[in-house]
Motif scaffolding. Structure first.
Motif, PDB file in Angstrom:
ATOM      1  N   ALA A  90       3.595 -13.937  12.585  1.00  0.00           N
ATOM      2  CA  ALA A  90       1.440 -12.836  13.126  1.00  0.00           C
ATOM      3  C   ALA A  90       2.905 -11.372  12.209  1.00  0.00           C
ATOM      4  O   ALA A  90       2.722 -11.113  11.061  1.00  0.00           O
ATOM      5  CB  ALA A  90       1.625 -12.806  14.315  1.00  0.00           C
ATOM      6  N   ASP A  91       4.822 -11.253  12.720  1.00  0.00           N
ATOM      7  CA  ASP A  91       4.725 -10.655  12.785  1.00  0.00           C
ATOM      8  C   ASP A  91       5.150 -10.076  10.974  1.00  0.00           C
ATOM      9  O   ASP A  91       5.629  -9.277  10.294  1.00  0.00           O
ATOM     10  CB  ASP A  91       6.007  -9.899  13.535  1.00  0.00           C
ATOM     11  CG  ASP A  91       5.794 -10.012  14.712  1.00  0.00           C
ATOM     12  OD1 ASP A  91       4.957  -9.288  15.263  1.00  0.00           O
ATOM     13  OD2 ASP A  91       6.636 -10.173  15.788  1.00  0.00           O
ATOM     14  N   ALA A  92       6.082 -11.559  11.096  1.00  0.00           N
ATOM     15  CA  ALA A  92       5.968 -11.691   8.720  1.00  0.00           C
ATOM     16  C   ALA A  92       5.052 -10.921   8.474  1.00  0.00           C
ATOM     17  O   ALA A  92       4.867 -10.549   7.223  1.00  0.00           O
ATOM     18  CB  ALA A  92       6.179 -12.829   9.006  1.00  0.00           C
ATOM     19  N   MET A  93       3.491 -11.631   9.234  1.00  0.00           N
ATOM     20  CA  MET A  93       2.307 -11.215   8.771  1.00  0.00           C
ATOM     21  C   MET A  93       1.758  -9.953   7.760  1.00  0.00           C
ATOM     22  O   MET A  93       1.745  -9.626   6.467  1.00  0.00           O
ATOM     23  CB  MET A  93       1.592 -12.559   8.545  1.00  0.00           C
ATOM     24  CG  MET A  93      -0.079 -12.351   7.599  1.00  0.00           C
ATOM     25  SD  MET A  93       0.324 -13.247   6.491  1.00  0.00           S
ATOM     26  CE  MET A  93      -0.016 -15.028   7.084  1.00  0.00           C
ATOM     27  N   ASP A  94       2.565  -9.484   9.510  1.00  0.00           N
ATOM     28  CA  ASP A  94       2.355  -7.583   9.246  1.00  0.00           C
ATOM     29  C   ASP A  94       3.142  -7.114   8.046  1.00  0.00           C
ATOM     30  O   ASP A  94       2.169  -6.024   7.350  1.00  0.00           O
ATOM     31  CB  ASP A  94       2.638  -7.071  10.333  1.00  0.00           C
ATOM     32  CG  ASP A  94       1.137  -6.782  11.131  1.00  0.00           C
ATOM     33  OD1 ASP A  94       0.444  -6.649  10.758  1.00  0.00           O
ATOM     34  OD2 ASP A  94       1.823  -6.985  12.581  1.00  0.00           O
ATOM     35  N   GLU A  95       4.212  -7.791   7.287  1.00  0.00           N
ATOM     36  CA  GLU A  95       4.938  -6.810   5.975  1.00  0.00           C
ATOM     37  C   GLU A  95       4.218  -7.321   5.383  1.00  0.00           C
ATOM     38  O   GLU A  95       4.394  -6.391   4.267  1.00  0.00           O
ATOM     39  CB  GLU A  95       6.187  -7.437   6.462  1.00  0.00           C
ATOM     40  CG  GLU A  95       7.083  -7.729   7.856  1.00  0.00           C
ATOM     41  CD  GLU A  95       7.803  -6.534   7.786  1.00  0.00           C
ATOM     42  OE1 GLU A  95       7.915  -5.553   6.278  1.00  0.00           O
ATOM     43  OE2 GLU A  95       7.529  -5.438   9.141  1.00  0.00           O
ATOM     44  N   LEU A  96       2.857  -7.951   4.964  1.00  0.00           N
ATOM     45  CA  LEU A  96       2.560  -7.974   3.338  1.00  0.00           C
ATOM     46  C   LEU A  96       2.093  -7.209   3.470  1.00  0.00           C
ATOM     47  O   LEU A  96       1.466  -6.676   2.088  1.00  0.00           O
ATOM     48  CB  LEU A  96       1.805  -9.359   3.923  1.00  0.00           C
ATOM     49  CG  LEU A  96       2.081 -10.603   3.440  1.00  0.00           C
ATOM     50  CD1 LEU A  96       1.532 -11.557   4.096  1.00  0.00           C
ATOM     51  CD2 LEU A  96       3.861 -10.400   3.091  1.00  0.00           C
ATOM     52  N   GLY A  97       1.290  -6.086   4.235  1.00  0.00           N
ATOM     53  CA  GLY A  97       0.885  -4.635   4.472  1.00  0.00           C
ATOM     54  C   GLY A  97       1.521  -3.391   3.315  1.00  0.00           C
ATOM     55  O   GLY A  97       0.468  -2.536   3.823  1.00  0.00           O
ATOM     56  N   HIS A  98       2.975  -3.951   3.324  1.00  0.00           N
ATOM     57  CA  HIS A  98       3.461  -2.572   3.200  1.00  0.00           C
ATOM     58  C   HIS A  98       3.215  -2.589   1.594  1.00  0.00           C
ATOM     59  O   HIS A  98       3.130  -2.793   0.368  1.00  0.00           O
ATOM     60  CB  HIS A  98       5.089  -3.078   2.852  1.00  0.00           C
ATOM     61  CG  HIS A  98       5.709  -2.733   4.370  1.00  0.00           C
ATOM     62  ND1 HIS A  98       6.692  -2.732   4.854  1.00  0.00           N
ATOM     63  CD2 HIS A  98       4.653  -2.094   5.555  1.00  0.00           C
ATOM     64  CE1 HIS A  98       6.300  -2.904   6.400  1.00  0.00           C
ATOM     65  NE2 HIS A  98       5.892  -2.267   6.643  1.00  0.00           N
ATOM     66  N   ASP A  99       3.094  -0.935   0.625  1.00  0.00           N
ATOM     67  CA  ASP A  99       2.516  -1.295  -0.358  1.00  0.00           C
ATOM     68  C   ASP A  99       3.329  -1.582  -1.466  1.00  0.00           C
ATOM     69  O   ASP A  99       4.658  -0.385  -0.915  1.00  0.00           O
ATOM     70  CB  ASP A  99       2.017   0.163  -0.901  1.00  0.00           C
ATOM     71  CG  ASP A  99       0.905   0.266  -1.812  1.00  0.00           C
ATOM     72  OD1 ASP A  99       1.099  -0.210  -2.890  1.00  0.00           O
ATOM     73  OD2 ASP A  99       0.126   0.888  -1.934  1.00  0.00           O
ATOM     74  N   PRO A 100       3.672  -1.868  -2.162  1.00  0.00           N
ATOM     75  CA  PRO A 100       5.082  -2.090  -2.789  1.00  0.00           C
ATOM     76  C   PRO A 100       4.781  -1.113  -4.026  1.00  0.00           C
ATOM     77  O   PRO A 100       6.278  -0.789  -4.992  1.00  0.00           O
ATOM     78  CB  PRO A 100       4.493  -3.738  -3.614  1.00  0.00           C
ATOM     79  CG  PRO A 100       2.842  -3.602  -3.828  1.00  0.00           C
ATOM     80  CD  PRO A 100       3.250  -3.348  -2.336  1.00  0.00           C
ATOM     81  N   ALA A 101       4.234  -0.048  -4.453  1.00  0.00           N
ATOM     82  CA  ALA A 101       4.137   0.551  -4.820  1.00  0.00           C
ATOM     83  C   ALA A 101       5.133   2.006  -4.624  1.00  0.00           C
ATOM     84  O   ALA A 101       5.040   3.358  -5.416  1.00  0.00           O
ATOM     85  CB  ALA A 101       2.891   1.190  -5.346  1.00  0.00           C
ATOM     86  N   ARG A 102       4.714   1.830  -2.923  1.00  0.00           N
ATOM     87  CA  ARG A 102       5.071   3.101  -2.412  1.00  0.00           C
ATOM     88  C   ARG A 102       6.397   2.655  -1.415  1.00  0.00           C
ATOM     89  O   ARG A 102       7.473   3.346  -0.890  1.00  0.00           O
ATOM     90  CB  ARG A 102       4.635   3.408  -1.126  1.00  0.00           C
ATOM     91  CG  ARG A 102       3.417   3.419  -2.314  1.00  0.00           C
ATOM     92  CD  ARG A 102       2.523   4.660  -1.326  1.00  0.00           C
ATOM     93  NE  ARG A 102       0.936   4.804  -1.249  1.00  0.00           N
ATOM     94  CZ  ARG A 102       0.249   4.571  -0.735  1.00  0.00           C
ATOM     95  NH1 ARG A 102      -0.179   5.164   0.527  1.00  0.00           N
ATOM     96  NH2 ARG A 102      -1.477   5.762  -1.291  1.00  0.00           N
ATOM     97  N   HIS A 103       6.789   1.147  -1.643  1.00  0.00           N
ATOM     98  CA  HIS A 103       7.737   0.434  -1.356  1.00  0.00           C
ATOM     99  C   HIS A 103       8.757  -0.061  -1.857  1.00  0.00           C
ATOM    100  O   HIS A 103       8.375  -0.808  -2.638  1.00  0.00           O
ATOM    101  CB  HIS A 103       8.203   0.057   0.207  1.00  0.00           C
ATOM    102  CG  HIS A 103       7.303   0.436   1.032  1.00  0.00           C
ATOM    103  ND1 HIS A 103       5.591   0.567   1.547  1.00  0.00           N
ATOM    104  CD2 HIS A 103       7.764   1.239   2.667  1.00  0.00           C
ATOM    105  CE1 HIS A 103       5.215   1.222   2.471  1.00  0.00           C
ATOM    106  NE2 HIS A 103       6.350   1.409   3.167  1.00  0.00           N
ATOM    107  N   HIS A 104      10.443   0.267  -2.258  1.00  0.00           N
ATOM    108  CA  HIS A 104      10.990  -0.246  -2.554  1.00  0.00           C
ATOM    109  C   HIS A 104      11.430  -1.365  -2.616  1.00  0.00           C
ATOM    110  O   HIS A 104      11.447  -2.693  -3.200  1.00  0.00           O
ATOM    111  CB  HIS A 104      12.415   0.775  -3.347  1.00  0.00           C
ATOM    112  CG  HIS A 104      13.285   0.333  -3.923  1.00  0.00           C
ATOM    113  ND1 HIS A 104      13.029  -0.035  -5.265  1.00  0.00           N
ATOM    114  CD2 HIS A 104      14.563  -0.207  -3.686  1.00  0.00           C
ATOM    115  CE1 HIS A 104      14.262  -0.367  -5.780  1.00  0.00           C
ATOM    116  NE2 HIS A 104      15.090  -1.230  -5.393  1.00  0.00           N
ATOM    117  N   THR A 105      11.875  -1.767  -1.667  1.00  0.00           N
ATOM    118  CA  THR A 105      11.651  -3.093  -1.214  1.00  0.00           C
ATOM    119  C   THR A 105      11.051  -3.380   0.221  1.00  0.00           C
ATOM    120  O   THR A 105      11.609  -4.040   1.016  1.00  0.00           O
ATOM    121  CB  THR A 105      13.112  -3.306  -0.744  1.00  0.00           C
ATOM    122  OG1 THR A 105      13.446  -2.345   0.335  1.00  0.00           O
ATOM    123  CG2 THR A 105      14.323  -2.804  -2.203  1.00  0.00           C
TER     124      THR A 105
END
Length: 331
Positions: A257-272
């Motif tokens: 579940a913690d890993a799935m939360d990471e998918l909410g990071h916008d790749p347009a705003r986060h480099h990695t």
């Protein structure tokens, strides 16, 4: 604007038709508004032509019957969908107004509609160009949180030894009912065709930057359904083997579940945006998966249900690993 052009510039006695038509152009994609404009002008032209032809050779009542019948048949042609019904309606209105044989009134009606369509396209393309890619981006955030919350819910069921309640299936069903993320991206991509706002999206990668995470979310949802089924089976078992084994399963579910939360990071705003997937959460999830697998022979009647959960979770982990290293297929 449409009213002013039709009333003051053209001098049409039916100037209300221009803003009325313009409203039909606004709210759809720029590309779709162009197609809608062509259809609107086409159906009105055909409608008034039918009315004029019938009025010249038939009395009013038979002319109405013939034009409505013919207009309805023509309007069902796929090329006019979904506006085909306006062929018959336009013909009917022109005949009832008694203007079918008045060339100037017929021409004004066509010009008003064409003028309104042009203004509507201009507003849609320049003033208020709609785009749906941001909605797809927001859906990605919502779906990642929703799928993470579902995993935490089933982890809580396993840890507390509860029986699965109907709310858990409802939670899963709501995720399935939501628009698929890849389908939302397709709609967002289409909305940028001919749209001046596409240049802003192009600078950050457009819809392509979201394709890998969209694919991952759609694929993992199927595996999460298998997890729910496994947890339902586990919740029906006796208390035997509860200590240790189920706690490890719950820890595994929480970690994914913690890993799935990471998918909410916008790749347009986060480099990695997904760096912690491969560096923190997924390695720990794989370790916990091995711990659970190695203890299956001591799990008693829980073994089959736990094995099914682990297999489904391993499929989730594999998909997320491919996302983390950039190898998720988007086809």
């Amino acid at each position: 604007m449409a009213w002013w052009l039709a009333d003051d510039v053209v001098g049409s006695p039916q100037s209300f038709l221009a803003p009325y038509t313009a409203l039909f152009m606004i709210g759809v994609t720029v590309r779709a508004s162009g197609s809608a404009a062509v259809r609107q002008v086409g159906v009105v032209t055909i409608g008034v032509a039918l009315a004029a032809a019938a009025a010249f050779v038939l009395p009013t009542v038979p002319a109405v019957a013939v034009t409505v019948a013919v207009g309805t048949v023509i309007g069902r042609w796929r090329i006019f969908s979904p506006d085909g019904m306006w062929i018959a309606i336009t013909a009917l209105l022109v005949l009832l107004y008694g203007t079918a044989t008045d060339e100037s009134m017929v021409l004004y009606r066509i010009v008003d509609v064409a003028l309104g369509a042009a203004v509507g396209i201009a507003v849609n393309a320049i003033v208020l160009p709609p785009e749906f890619l941001s909605e797809a981006r927001d859906l990605i955030v919502a779906r990642s949180k929703g799928q993470a919350d579902l995993l935490r819910s089933v982890a809580r069921v396993v840890r507390d030894g509860q029986h699965v309640q109907w709310e858990l299936r409802t939670e899963l069903w709501e995720l399935f009912k939501a628009s698929g993320v890849t389908a939302a991206l397709d709609r967002g991509k289409d909305s940028l065709r001919g749209n001046i706002r596409r240049w802003g999206w192009a600078r950050v990668g457009g819809d392509g930057i979201y394709r890998p995470v969209a694919t991952a979310l759609d694929r993992t949802l199927i595996s999460l359904a298998a997890v729910v089924v496994g947890v339902e089976g586990l919740s029906q078992m006796s208390e035997e083997g509860r200590e240790g084994h189920r706690e490890d399963v719950a820890d595994l579910l929480d970690m994914v579940a913690d890993a799935m939360d990471e998918l909410g990071h916008d790749p347009a705003r986060h480099h990695t945006p997904y760096s912690r997937l491969t560096s923190d959460h997924l390695p720990e999830a794989m370790r916990l998966s091995e711990v659970v697998r190695s203890s299956l022979h001591d799990a008693g009647r829980d073994a089959d249900a736990i094995a099914g959960i682990v297999v489904a979770i391993d499929a989730v982990n594999a998909t997320l690993y491919r996302l983390g290293d950039g190898s998720v297929a988007t086809g």
